[in-house]
Design an enzyme around this catalytic site. Structure first.
Site, short mmCIF file in Angstrom:
data_model
loop_
_atom_site.label_atom_id
_atom_site.label_comp_id
_atom_site.label_asym_id
_atom_site.label_seq_id
_atom_site.Cartn_x
_atom_site.Cartn_y
_atom_site.Cartn_z
N TYR A 51 -24.69 9.98 -1.40
CA TYR A 51 -23.56 10.15 -0.75
C TYR A 51 -24.52 9.57 0.57
CZ TYR A 51 -20.09 11.75 -3.84
OH TYR A 51 -19.35 12.71 -4.46
N GLY A 197 -9.87 12.86 -5.90
CA GLY A 197 -8.64 12.37 -6.16
C GLY A 197 -7.61 13.33 -5.84
N ALA A 200 -4.61 11.81 -4.15
CA ALA A 200 -4.73 10.59 -4.59
C ALA A 200 -4.36 9.48 -3.51
CB ALA A 200 -3.57 10.53 -5.50
N LYS A 201 -5.19 9.55 -3.07
CA LYS A 201 -5.84 8.96 -1.90
C LYS A 201 -4.46 8.72 -0.51
CE LYS A 201 -8.42 5.33 -4.05
NZ LYS A 201 -8.45 3.49 -4.87
N GLY A 202 -4.29 10.52 -0.15
CA GLY A 202 -3.75 10.69 0.55
C GLY A 202 -1.47 10.05 0.30
N LEU A 204 0.07 11.62 -1.82
CA LEU A 204 0.51 12.68 -1.85
C LEU A 204 0.52 13.12 -1.05
CD1 LEU A 204 -0.38 14.18 -6.03
CD2 LEU A 204 1.07 12.26 -4.89
N THR A 205 0.92 12.57 -0.05
CA THR A 205 1.28 13.10 1.37
C THR A 205 2.01 13.59 2.51
OG1 THR A 205 -0.67 11.86 3.04
CG2 THR A 205 -1.62 14.09 2.01
#
Length: 301
Positions: A51, A197, A200-202, A204-205
């Site tokens: 990273y 994840g 899930a990349k947002g 699920l918000t």
């Protein structure tokens, strides 16, 4: 915050862990997020030598000064940076792992790593040599336990069968249920799953519909299927963010669900979502909406 044992390791990790890859590249800002995580009783922090070319490990090490003994610190190895500092090559050799851990320890400003993970893996690897490297580091006290980060069932099973690995990091969420097929295999090997994840990349918000509208696809969902599924999940959930975290932790094979955060507010959103009650009935209802995809490659059968 509740804690779960990572495999049979004796290490107990918070049900929510901080995936540090998304930390801002600023010492002060990164420290603020990690301070907030510790205040929320998060004790599990995951980074990797890959990273930002090692910079992320430096940020984490700086932010954890004076509190190292109170946390479970995880990092990863296997992706060797090329001289250009921008690209990398895969190297699971013992020589590389033994050298790489020294550099990670320096960047993290610690003398041991709680969980050292192979950051990928292919069937062409000399797995005996790779595992011997991890076992040697464990014997020398430089690492406490080790695991693997992979979504390849063939690679995962071979690693688990030939080692004392305690964890498997996998992309897993309500929208990506592919790992579920392999939970029993992982559990029988005495290991736990750590999810990445998780939201899930947002999708699920509360921002899920807006994000889905901008996406081409996700896993095996095409754009239309993704938007339709997120819409239905939003309608059938009291709080989709909370449901996503509860779903990831619903199976006891999962020890910790990682969340990322670029700001303290994002972290606190996930902590508050974790604290909300989500019933088994709601989880069952949401599960019936989503598709159960499976890995198409690297299968055992």
């Amino acid at each position: 915050m509740k804690k779960r044992e990572l495999g049979n390791s004796g290490l107990y990790v918070s049900e929510i862990g901080l995936g540090c890859m998304s930390l801002p590249n600023d010492l002060g800002e990164a420290k603020n997020i990690i301070d907030a995580a510790i205040h929320a009783d998060i004790n599990y922090f995951d980074t990797a030598d890959l990273y930002d070319g090692g910079r992320n490990e430096e940020l984490v090490g700086y932010a954890l000064k004076g509190r190292r003994a109170n946390v479970i610190l995880a990092t990863k190895v296997g992706n060797k940076m090329n001289p250009d500092g921008k690209s990398w090559t895969w190297d699971a050799s013992k020589a590389h792992i033994i050298e790489a851990v020294k550099q990670s320890l320096l960047r993290l400003e610690t003398d041991y790593i709680d969980l050292y993970q192979l950051h990928g893996g292919v069937m062409e690897d000399n797995v005996e040599e790779t595992i011997d490297a991890f076992d040697s580091l464990k014997k020398d006290g430089l690492i406490r336990q080790y695991g693997i980060s992979s979504i390849r069932p063939t690679v995962i099973k071979r690693f688990l069968d030939n080692s004392s690995a305690v964890s498997v990091m996998m992309q897993y969420s309500l929208l990506d249920r592919r790992p579920e097929e392999w939970f029993s295999m992982i559990q029988e090997a005495g290991a736990s799953v750590v999810t990445r994840g998780t939201i899930a990349k947002g999708f699920l918000t509360a921002e899920g519909l807006a994000r889905a509208a901008q996406a081409n696809r996700f896993v095996d969902y095409n754009a239309a299927e993704l938007t339709r599924t997120v819409q239905e999940l939003s309608e059938q959930s009291e709080d989709l963010h909370a449901a996503a975290i509860a779903y990831a932790l619903h199976d006891q094979t999962v020890a910790s669900a990682l969340v990322g955060a670029r700001t303290t507010e994002q972290l606190l959103d996930s902590v508050m979502a974790y604290d909300k009650l989500v019933t088994d009935e709601e989880i069952s209802r949401l599960r019936s909406i989503v598709q159960l995809h499976t890995y198409k490659e690297h299968r055992l059968y």
